[in-house]
Motif scaffolding. Structure first.
Motif, PDB file in Angstrom:
ATOM      1  N   ALA A  10       0.779  -1.301   0.100  1.00 25.35           N
ATOM      2  CA  ALA A  10       0.141  -0.028  -0.113  1.00 25.35           C
ATOM      3  C   ALA A  10       0.938   1.192  -0.054  1.00 25.35           C
ATOM      4  O   ALA A  10       0.577   2.401  -0.459  1.00 25.35           O
ATOM      5  CB  ALA A  10      -0.903   0.050   1.220  1.00 25.35           C
ATOM      6  N   GLY A  11       1.996   1.298   0.537  1.00 27.11           N
ATOM      7  CA  GLY A  11       2.809   2.439   0.656  1.00 27.11           C
ATOM      8  C   GLY A  11       3.909   2.160   1.764  1.00 27.11           C
ATOM      9  O   GLY A  11       3.852   1.461   2.499  1.00 27.11           O
ATOM     10  N   TYR A  12       4.723   3.083   1.780  1.00 27.84           N
ATOM     11  CA  TYR A  12       5.868   3.201   2.608  1.00 27.84           C
ATOM     12  C   TYR A  12       5.945   4.495   3.327  1.00 27.84           C
ATOM     13  O   TYR A  12       6.945   5.464   2.980  1.00 27.84           O
ATOM     14  CB  TYR A  12       7.199   3.103   1.868  1.00 27.84           C
ATOM     15  CG  TYR A  12       7.356   1.331   1.497  1.00 27.84           C
ATOM     16  CD1 TYR A  12       8.047   0.662   2.510  1.00 27.84           C
ATOM     17  CD2 TYR A  12       6.583   1.012   0.472  1.00 27.84           C
ATOM     18  CE1 TYR A  12       7.869  -0.797   1.988  1.00 27.84           C
ATOM     19  CE2 TYR A  12       6.722  -0.179   0.117  1.00 27.84           C
ATOM     20  CZ  TYR A  12       7.460  -1.039   0.792  1.00 27.84           C
ATOM     21  OH  TYR A  12       7.460  -2.421   0.450  1.00 27.84           O
ATOM     22  N   PRO A  13       4.842   5.045   3.933  1.00 28.50           N
ATOM     23  CA  PRO A  13       4.973   6.355   4.466  1.00 28.50           C
ATOM     24  C   PRO A  13       5.951   6.573   5.440  1.00 28.50           C
ATOM     25  O   PRO A  13       6.456   5.907   6.282  1.00 28.50           O
ATOM     26  CB  PRO A  13       3.434   6.637   5.159  1.00 28.50           C
ATOM     27  CG  PRO A  13       3.117   5.286   5.474  1.00 28.50           C
ATOM     28  CD  PRO A  13       3.725   4.257   4.354  1.00 28.50           C
ATOM     29  N   TYR A  14       6.557   8.083   5.167  1.00 28.66           N
ATOM     30  CA  TYR A  14       7.580   8.547   6.168  1.00 28.66           C
ATOM     31  C   TYR A  14       6.878   8.571   7.504  1.00 28.66           C
ATOM     32  O   TYR A  14       5.754   9.193   7.295  1.00 28.66           O
ATOM     33  CB  TYR A  14       8.067   9.748   5.521  1.00 28.66           C
ATOM     34  CG  TYR A  14       8.893  10.703   6.701  1.00 28.66           C
ATOM     35  CD1 TYR A  14       9.921  10.309   7.065  1.00 28.66           C
ATOM     36  CD2 TYR A  14       8.009  11.755   7.194  1.00 28.66           C
ATOM     37  CE1 TYR A  14      10.627  11.250   8.187  1.00 28.66           C
ATOM     38  CE2 TYR A  14       8.723  12.583   8.202  1.00 28.66           C
ATOM     39  CZ  TYR A  14       9.960  12.388   8.496  1.00 28.66           C
ATOM     40  OH  TYR A  14      10.403  13.198   9.429  1.00 28.66           O
ATOM     41  N   VAL A  15       7.551   8.108   8.557  1.00 22.87           N
ATOM     42  CA  VAL A  15       7.089   8.283   9.882  1.00 22.87           C
ATOM     43  C   VAL A  15       7.498   9.423  10.502  1.00 22.87           C
ATOM     44  O   VAL A  15       6.586  10.384  11.025  1.00 22.87           O
ATOM     45  CB  VAL A  15       7.192   7.127  10.655  1.00 22.87           C
ATOM     46  CG1 VAL A  15       6.956   7.005  12.115  1.00 22.87           C
ATOM     47  CG2 VAL A  15       6.573   5.822   9.914  1.00 22.87           C
ATOM     48  N   LEU A 259      11.680  -2.167  -7.053  1.00 21.51           N
ATOM     49  CA  LEU A 259      10.285  -1.485  -6.690  1.00 21.51           C
ATOM     50  C   LEU A 259      10.118   0.163  -6.628  1.00 21.51           C
ATOM     51  O   LEU A 259       9.098   0.514  -7.316  1.00 21.51           O
ATOM     52  CB  LEU A 259       9.603  -2.206  -5.515  1.00 21.51           C
ATOM     53  CG  LEU A 259       9.445  -3.588  -5.344  1.00 21.51           C
ATOM     54  CD1 LEU A 259       9.109  -4.202  -4.106  1.00 21.51           C
ATOM     55  CD2 LEU A 259       8.441  -4.162  -6.550  1.00 21.51           C
ATOM     56  N   MET A 260      10.963   0.598  -5.830  1.00 17.97           N
ATOM     57  CA  MET A 260      10.824   1.932  -5.718  1.00 17.97           C
ATOM     58  C   MET A 260      12.160   2.485  -5.050  1.00 17.97           C
ATOM     59  O   MET A 260      13.088   1.875  -4.484  1.00 17.97           O
ATOM     60  CB  MET A 260       9.750   2.341  -4.883  1.00 17.97           C
ATOM     61  CG  MET A 260       9.718   1.558  -3.444  1.00 17.97           C
ATOM     62  SD  MET A 260       7.960   2.232  -2.305  1.00 17.97           S
ATOM     63  CE  MET A 260       8.428   3.897  -2.183  1.00 17.97           C
ATOM     64  N   TYR A 326      10.612   5.299   8.501  1.00 18.14           N
ATOM     65  CA  TYR A 326       9.727   4.933   7.561  1.00 18.14           C
ATOM     66  C   TYR A 326       8.677   3.497   7.860  1.00 18.14           C
ATOM     67  O   TYR A 326       9.201   2.906   8.512  1.00 18.14           O
ATOM     68  CB  TYR A 326      10.201   4.564   6.168  1.00 18.14           C
ATOM     69  CG  TYR A 326      10.651   6.021   5.332  1.00 18.14           C
ATOM     70  CD1 TYR A 326      12.021   6.261   5.629  1.00 18.14           C
ATOM     71  CD2 TYR A 326       9.762   6.595   4.332  1.00 18.14           C
ATOM     72  CE1 TYR A 326      12.337   7.448   4.972  1.00 18.14           C
ATOM     73  CE2 TYR A 326      10.362   7.652   3.712  1.00 18.14           C
ATOM     74  CZ  TYR A 326      11.815   8.098   4.173  1.00 18.14           C
ATOM     75  OH  TYR A 326      12.258   9.214   3.439  1.00 18.14           O
ATOM     76  N   LYS A 327       7.383   3.497   7.577  1.00 23.34           N
ATOM     77  CA  LYS A 327       6.734   2.335   7.846  1.00 23.34           C
ATOM     78  C   LYS A 327       6.171   1.848   6.679  1.00 23.34           C
ATOM     79  O   LYS A 327       5.511   2.524   5.849  1.00 23.34           O
ATOM     80  CB  LYS A 327       5.662   2.679   8.844  1.00 23.34           C
ATOM     81  CG  LYS A 327       4.984   1.442   9.383  1.00 23.34           C
ATOM     82  CD  LYS A 327       3.942   1.688  10.440  1.00 23.34           C
ATOM     83  CE  LYS A 327       3.248   0.485  11.069  1.00 23.34           C
ATOM     84  NZ  LYS A 327       4.072  -0.651  11.459  1.00 23.34           N
TER      85      LYS A 327
END
Lengths: 350, 463
Positions: A10-15, A259-260, A326-327
């Protein structure tokens, strides 16, 4: 832990960002305990008011939990001081190992900072000797893996420090290395990942050192590296590579497919905010106001990436005295929920 | 290869670089002198320093670049390119102390490396757009309605023409032309409260004086580039750069401030360099080609006092330490600072001393002690090589010990009284017997001591 058949990412949002100049002074690497305690191995330390040693203890709340590994000013340089600290790992017994590329030994501590001594001694190439030790990893049995960078090999020791085996030689063929740096060992899945620094690739082996596959090549495009340093793998088998020369972390799937990338998203940490509010002069605040702020978020001089069991990705941001976190948000997929890999690309999703 | 040729190659490598160990010298001198000059003048033809290995250990960015610079100076195969960085840093001396803006000083040094062997026009324009220089000489405060003449003045006095070749009106004209040449405020590094990021050149048209200016007999709505265009065509500029080159590479000259009163010691040499300047449209490499192939250069062995940097680098070359990154450079940075030459830290806007200006009671003491301290280990590769070469002779007489060490350390003419002193020490220990393994440590210690005594001589202070 069994890996899912596939993953919906779903994503790797910065925490958040933690640390500050007064604490995480040029952090080279971090070790993450199961309870979330973070041990940051730093190139710098200071001895004045609010002193901080080369191994700084903190957590995701940016709390100061102490520090240790003080430079002993009474002793010659090589005893306790870190000159070019490289990596730090924590085994299940609570022993911390830290490497320093300026010397030929590791140093060991308990989690509360009690010094347990050295591993290694004079520079050499015999079993148990090191020449610029760098990357460190431990497996489920607390065996220790040491990247012996200028001997272009990996050495393995048991939990009592006895030499078990070594692998690798100089070269660019599979199973050969050129000044390797980081390592990740997953004994449960029978995998060893090595950041083969000067060959601009990551090599993957099983735990008997049988070559499995490699990925990466020289360059700055997707999936290319400029001297990869750290490598980490999460619970899903996704691979994170610290791409040192390109100032980024790249993410690959378990087969090494790109992937990214992460370039950095830093914000002001709790400690930095305190400094800004309490220590910056009015002129310094104005200077900050006038400047281009975007550049502040990027990684600079990063040498490592680590993934905790909580799924958080930690990037010690060496040149900026901080740690970016990041999470990953992902969801496991069963064999029934996703097709096997396509044999050919398609334009029709239906 | 004749002894004369070897000494000529050694001279070239000392001046156009930071010297060479005897083994390097033997290898390089297999090429004719003229070919070595060609190699030096074409840095791109030589391998660059291995950036990755340097930065792996000395780190990147603000914390490591200064040390990486030292490592590059010492080990780069592009020897002249690195020496030219220092040449321009001497002339365009800019201090870190005023701003603490390490990234901008890094950018300036990189700019010297990139443009330092090209044409003077480009270099002067890049210099005028360099944030570290702009801040050092206050051109960021040079505004349309609030003129600051500092940069305009030093551009003429210290950077291109020298005193006596322009008027106060020309200073004003130059300053007016450079109004609005400023930089973007760089982001503050919260951690250090210093500049953490590079600044970039900005041309602020709103602060530029777009009116008529008078400059060196020309009139027009000049901007900074126009001023540089006029400057580089001046005979005084050619003479100034030629004399700077002569003073740096050939023989000591008086301080720049006295050049208007004291003529060059070798006017023909200066004329030859001026001619090369004009024939090549101000190309620096063209001037260097004439210089290194000239008799006045070839005849100038040991006519110059070593700068502290040359002294320290020469000893590093001798010991062969730090060929691969290892700790230790920062100590020597402090050492040359004590000898009066802090890089990025000029004493004044005029830079550093020259010639005998480097030497006084205190600095001489520091120079000798520092050189001797750096040779305190018989296990350094350079000392081991000297021991190895001597050991091939089997039994070494005191005369051989002295003469061979002089040959390996500094192929300079040694005064008879110096040789006598060295010999006195050598004779006190008698013959070195390398055939007796039990004397290994003793022999190493005596060779080490002899080398220490040589670097402590008066002769070793010259390059």
């Amino acid at each position: 832990m069994t890996r899912p058949y596939a993953v919906l990412r779903a994503g790797y949002p910065y925490v958040k960002t933690i640390g500050a100049r007064s604490r995480t002074i040029m952090p080279a690497d971090v070790a993450i305990a199961d309870d979330g305690t973070i041990y940051a191995l730093c190139q710098g330390s200071h001895y004045g008011k609010g002193k901080s040693g080369p191994i700084y203890i903190t957590n995701i709340n940016d709390e100061n939990l102490g520090s240790f590994a003080w430079r002993n000013l009474e002793l010659p340089v090589k005893h306790c001081e870190y000159l070019w600290p490289c990596q730090i790992v924590l085994d299940s017994r609570g022993i911390l190992y830290a490497s320093d590329q300026a010397v030929s030994f590791l140093q060991m501590y308990t989690r509360d900072g009690h010094y347990l001594g050295r591993k290694g001694g004079e520079e050499g190439s015999e079993p148990g000797e090191f020449n610029r030790p760098s990357g460190l990893a431990v497996d489920a049995e607390d065996n220790l893996y040491v990247v012996d960078s200028l001997n272009h090999r990996i050495q393995k020791f048991d939990k009592d420090g006895r030499f078990i085996s070594m692998f690798g030689e100089f070269g660019s063929e599979p199973g050969q290395f050129n000044m390797p740096w980081g390592i990740h060992v997953d004994s449960e899945h029978d995998e060893i990942y090595v950041a083969d620094w000067r060959n601009d690739r990551v090599q993957v082996f099983d735990t008997n050192w049988e070559f499995q596959f490699q990925f990466g090549e020289s360059g700055s495009g997707k999936g290319q590296f400029r001297r990869p340093t750290g490598v980490a793998v999460d619970k899903d088998g996704d691979i994170y590579v610290c791409d040192w020369g390109n100032k980024r972390v790249q993410l690959f799937d378990r087969k090494g497919k790109y992937l990214m990338q992460f370039l950095g998203d830093a914000t002001i940490s709790k400690l930095q905010l305190e400094q800004m509010l309490n220590r910056l002069s009015a002129k310094q605040r104005r200077i900050r106001e006038e400047a281009d702020l975007e550049q502040e978020k990027f990684f600079e001089g990063i040498k490592s990436v680590r993934v905790g069991k909580d799924g958080l990705m930690y990037v010690p941001d060496f040149e900026h005295y901080r740690i970016q976190i990041y999470k990953k948000e992902s969801y496991p997929l069963t064999e029934q929920q996703i097709l096997p890999p396509l044999k050919v690309p398609t334009l029709n999703p239906n | 290869m004749s002894e004369r040729d070897l000494s000529l190659h050694a001279h070239l490598l000392r001046r156009a670089g930071f010297g060479a160990r005897i083994d390097e010298l033997e290898k390089i001198s297999k090429k004719p002198y003229e070919q070595v000059v060609v190699d030096l003048l074409n840095p791109e033809s030589q391998p660059d320093i291995e950036w990755d290995i340097t930065q792996r250990y000395y780190s990147t960015g603000n914390h490591g670049w200064n040390t990486s610079w030292w490592h590059r100076m010492l080990n780069s195969e592009r020897r002249l390119q690195e020496k030219m960085v220092i040449f321009w840093h001497y002339i365009f001396a800019t201090g870190l102390s005023k701003d603490g803006a390490s990234p901008s000083h890094y950018d300036q040094i990189e700019m010297f490396r990139k443009y330092g062997m090209g044409d003077l026009r480009t270099l002067l324009i890049k210099l005028s757009q360099d944030p570290a220089m702009i801040f050092w000489l206050d051109n960021n405060e040079n505004l349309k309605d609030e003129l600051n003449e500092n940069y305009g003045r030093e551009l003429l006095e210290l950077f291109s023409m020298g005193v006596g070749n322009y008027t106060e009106g020309d200073v004003k004209g130059a300053a007016q032309a450079f109004t609005g040449w400023t930089f973007s405020t760089p982001l503050l590094e919260i951690a250090t409260k210093d500049q953490g990021y590079s600044a970039g050149f900005v041309y602020d048209a709103t602060q530029h004086n777009d009116g008529e200016k008078a400059f060196l007999g020309h009139n027009g709505k000049f901007n900074g580039e126009d001023i540089v265009d006029i400057i580089v065509k001046q005979p005084a500029t050619a003479r100034f750069i030629a004399r700077q080159m002569y003073a740096f590479f050939v023989a000591d000259e008086p301080a720049v401030a006295a050049w208007n009163e004291i003529p060059p010691q070798d006017p023909k040499a200066i004329e030859a360099l001026e001619e090369a300047y004009f024939k090549s449209d101000g190309n620096i490499t063209a001037m260097l080609r004439v210089l290194f192939n000239s008799d006045f250069f070839k005849d100038a062995k040991f006519k110059r006092v070593k700068t502290p940097l040359e002294l320290v680098m020469g000893v590093y070359k001798l010991t062969a330490e730090h060929q691969f990154p290892s700790p230790g450079y920062p100590d020597r940075r402090a050492a040359i600072h004590q000898m009066g030459q802090g890089l990025l830290n000029p004493l004044t806007v005029e830079g550093w001393p020259r010639g005998m200006g480097w030497i006084d009671g205190g600095t001489l003491n520091n120079r000798v002690n520092s050189a001797v301290d750096m040779i305190d280990d018989a296990n350094t590769p350079g000392v081991k090589m000297i021991v190895s070469r001597l050991s091939k002779l089997g039994k070494v007489t005191p005369e051989q010990l002295v003469d061979k060490c002089i040959e390996f350390v500094a192929p300079a003419p040694i005064r008879s009284e110096t040789r006598k002193g060295l010999l006195q020490y050598a004779e006190s220990g008698g013959v070195l017997d390398f055939t007796d393994p039990s004397k290994k440590k003793e022999n190493e210690a005596r060779v080490l001591r002899t080398v220490q005594l040589i670097v402590a001589t008066r002769e070793y202070q010259f390059v």
